[in-house]
Design a protein around this motif. Structure first.
Motif, mmCIF file in Angstrom:
data_model
loop_
_atom_site.group_PDB
_atom_site.id
_atom_site.type_symbol
_atom_site.label_atom_id
_atom_site.label_comp_id
_atom_site.label_asym_id
_atom_site.label_seq_id
_atom_site.Cartn_x
_atom_site.Cartn_y
_atom_site.Cartn_z
ATOM 1 N N UNK A 18 0.814 -1.207 0.000
ATOM 2 C CA UNK A 18 0.000 0.000 0.000
ATOM 3 C C UNK A 18 0.848 1.259 0.000
ATOM 4 N N UNK A 19 1.949 1.227 0.750
ATOM 5 C CA UNK A 19 2.854 2.381 0.769
ATOM 6 C C UNK A 19 3.468 2.593 -0.610
ATOM 7 N N UNK A 20 3.809 1.506 -1.267
ATOM 8 C CA UNK A 20 4.380 1.607 -2.617
ATOM 9 C C UNK A 20 3.346 2.183 -3.580
ATOM 10 N N UNK A 21 2.121 1.648 -3.522
ATOM 11 C CA UNK A 21 1.042 2.140 -4.384
ATOM 12 C C UNK A 21 0.809 3.634 -4.152
ATOM 13 N N UNK A 22 0.752 4.017 -2.879
ATOM 14 C CA UNK A 22 0.518 5.425 -2.557
ATOM 15 C C UNK A 22 1.650 6.299 -3.110
ATOM 16 N N UNK A 23 2.886 5.810 -2.972
ATOM 17 C CA UNK A 23 4.025 6.559 -3.484
ATOM 18 C C UNK A 23 3.976 6.728 -4.994
ATOM 19 N N UNK A 24 3.622 5.674 -5.701
ATOM 20 C CA UNK A 24 3.497 5.759 -7.163
ATOM 21 C C UNK A 24 2.363 6.711 -7.531
ATOM 22 N N UNK A 25 1.265 6.643 -6.781
ATOM 23 C CA UNK A 25 0.153 7.561 -7.013
ATOM 24 C C UNK A 25 0.566 9.007 -6.814
ATOM 25 N N UNK A 26 1.399 9.251 -5.797
ATOM 26 C CA UNK A 26 1.897 10.607 -5.559
ATOM 27 C C UNK A 26 2.777 11.072 -6.711
ATOM 28 N N UNK A 27 3.649 10.191 -7.176
ATOM 29 C CA UNK A 27 4.578 10.556 -8.250
ATOM 30 C C UNK A 27 3.867 10.825 -9.567
ATOM 31 N N UNK A 28 2.837 10.035 -9.837
ATOM 32 C CA UNK A 28 2.153 10.150 -11.132
ATOM 33 C C UNK A 28 0.934 11.067 -11.083
ATOM 34 N N UNK A 29 0.540 11.470 -9.877
ATOM 35 C CA UNK A 29 -0.653 12.295 -9.744
ATOM 36 C C UNK A 29 -1.933 11.495 -9.866
ATOM 37 N N UNK A 30 -1.843 10.178 -9.728
ATOM 38 C CA UNK A 30 -3.002 9.283 -9.845
ATOM 39 C C UNK A 30 -3.697 9.195 -8.480
ATOM 40 N N UNK A 31 -4.752 9.963 -8.322
ATOM 41 C CA UNK A 31 -5.462 10.010 -7.039
ATOM 42 C C UNK A 31 -6.106 8.671 -6.680
ATOM 43 N N UNK A 32 -6.591 7.956 -7.684
ATOM 44 C CA UNK A 32 -7.217 6.648 -7.434
ATOM 45 C C UNK A 32 -6.189 5.667 -6.879
ATOM 46 N N UNK A 33 -5.006 5.625 -7.482
ATOM 47 C CA UNK A 33 -3.956 4.721 -7.016
ATOM 48 C C UNK A 33 -3.499 5.110 -5.612
#
Length: 58
Positions: free
Chosen positions: A16-31
């Protein structure tokens, strides 16, 4: 040996931390939201496993 719920919960929390980090980097709010939800679920599962270990006397 640790309860399997503790192991799976910890893995879900890390994922989940990894997913959240990728979401932060890409701007993907859903991720990002999915990552936060996975972390909460992982922490709960880990706590449940800890409780089971305590009840078993480990």
């Amino acid at each position: 040996m640790a309860d399997k719920d503790r192991i799976e919960g910890a893995a879900k929390n890390i994922g989940g931390k990894i997913k959240e980090g990728i979401g932060n980097l890409t701007g993907d709010e859903k991720l990002k939201a999915e990552g936060k939800a996975d972390q909460i679920e992982g922490k709960a599962q880990n706590a449940f496993g800890g409780l089971k270990d305590t009840l078993k006397g480990k």
